[in-house]
Design a protein around this motif. Structure first.
Motif, short mmCIF file in Angstrom:
data_model
loop_
_atom_site.label_atom_id
_atom_site.label_comp_id
_atom_site.label_asym_id
_atom_site.label_seq_id
_atom_site.Cartn_x
_atom_site.Cartn_y
_atom_site.Cartn_z
N ARG A 175 -4.89 -0.03 6.51
CA ARG A 175 -3.98 -1.18 6.59
C ARG A 175 -3.14 -1.12 7.87
O ARG A 175 -2.92 -2.13 8.52
CB ARG A 175 -3.04 -1.22 5.38
CG ARG A 175 -3.74 -1.36 4.07
CD ARG A 175 -4.18 -2.75 3.82
NE ARG A 175 -4.74 -2.85 2.49
CZ ARG A 175 -5.64 -3.72 2.14
NH1 ARG A 175 -6.10 -4.57 3.02
NH2 ARG A 175 -6.11 -3.74 0.93
N GLU A 211 -6.44 4.31 2.54
CA GLU A 211 -6.28 2.85 2.50
C GLU A 211 -5.05 2.42 3.30
O GLU A 211 -5.08 1.42 4.02
CB GLU A 211 -6.15 2.38 1.04
CG GLU A 211 -6.19 0.89 0.86
CD GLU A 211 -7.54 0.27 1.14
OE1 GLU A 211 -7.55 -0.93 1.47
OE2 GLU A 211 -8.56 0.96 1.04
N GLN A 216 0.83 -1.20 0.00
CA GLN A 216 0.00 0.00 0.00
C GLN A 216 0.87 1.25 0.00
O GLN A 216 0.54 2.26 -0.64
CB GLN A 216 -0.94 -0.01 1.21
CG GLN A 216 -2.02 1.02 1.12
CD GLN A 216 -2.95 0.78 -0.06
OE1 GLN A 216 -3.36 -0.34 -0.31
NE2 GLN A 216 -3.28 1.83 -0.77
N GLU A 230 -7.27 8.65 -1.54
CA GLU A 230 -7.79 7.29 -1.38
C GLU A 230 -6.68 6.33 -0.95
O GLU A 230 -6.88 5.50 -0.06
CB GLU A 230 -8.41 6.80 -2.69
CG GLU A 230 -9.75 7.40 -3.00
CD GLU A 230 -10.28 6.96 -4.35
OE1 GLU A 230 -9.76 5.96 -4.91
OE2 GLU A 230 -11.20 7.61 -4.86
N GLU A 231 -5.52 6.45 -1.59
CA GLU A 231 -4.39 5.57 -1.24
C GLU A 231 -3.93 5.83 0.19
O GLU A 231 -3.60 4.90 0.93
CB GLU A 231 -3.22 5.76 -2.21
CG GLU A 231 -3.52 5.34 -3.63
CD GLU A 231 -3.78 3.85 -3.80
OE1 GLU A 231 -3.35 3.05 -2.95
OE2 GLU A 231 -4.45 3.48 -4.79
#
Length: 148
Positions: free
Chosen positions: A103, A99, A22, A95-96
């Motif tokens: 995680r 995310e 990620q 968004e990343e």
């Protein structure tokens, strides 16, 4: 199915690998954002140069004027497209990033669960050891008649 410490350790390692992937995706999204930002700055610079040329004094050539107008129209469309691409990249980066945070929370929760389970096992081993010592002391004490 119960989660043994070995299984939890494997899950934590897996979560760490997923988190690293990620991070790579976030870095790539940020790289694309910077590339698109540079492209937008280049287009804005081209527009600014054209406006500086148009502001010069001197005789006006109709062909140059029409070419400059067409170029200005193309640059303005390009600027609009690049702004939209930059906005899209900003959304991708966000968004990343979210995310990645998800995680990380997931991995930390697994680590906390593993730590808790390891602590419970340590306490249980200590209790078992104390029971064993008590049994050992009891068996040694009994053969002597039970009196002190």
């Amino acid at each position: 199915m119960t989660l043994t410490p070995q299984r939890l350790k494997r899950l934590v390692k897996q979560r760490e690998r997923i988190e690293k992937l990620q991070e790579v995706e976030l870095a790539e999204a940020m790289r694309l954002y910077r590339r698109r930002e540079d492209a937008l700055e280049e287009s804005l610079g081209n527009r600014e140069q054209l406006m500086e040329l148009a502001a010069r004094e001197g005789p006006l050539d109709v062909a140059d004027f029409l070419a400059a107008g067409a170029y200005l129209h193309r640059v303005d469309r390009e600027i609009g497209a690049r702004r939209a691409a930059l906005e899209h990249s900003a959304n991708d980066v966000e968004e990343e990033r979210s995310e990645l945070l998800l995680r990380r929370r997931d991995r930390k929760a697994m680590e906390a669960l593993l730590d808790k389970q390891m602590e419970e096992e340590r306490v249980e081993r200590a209790r078992a050891e104390l029971r064993f010592i008590d049994e050992l002391a009891t068996t040694r004490w009994r053969p002597h008649g039970g009196a002190l």
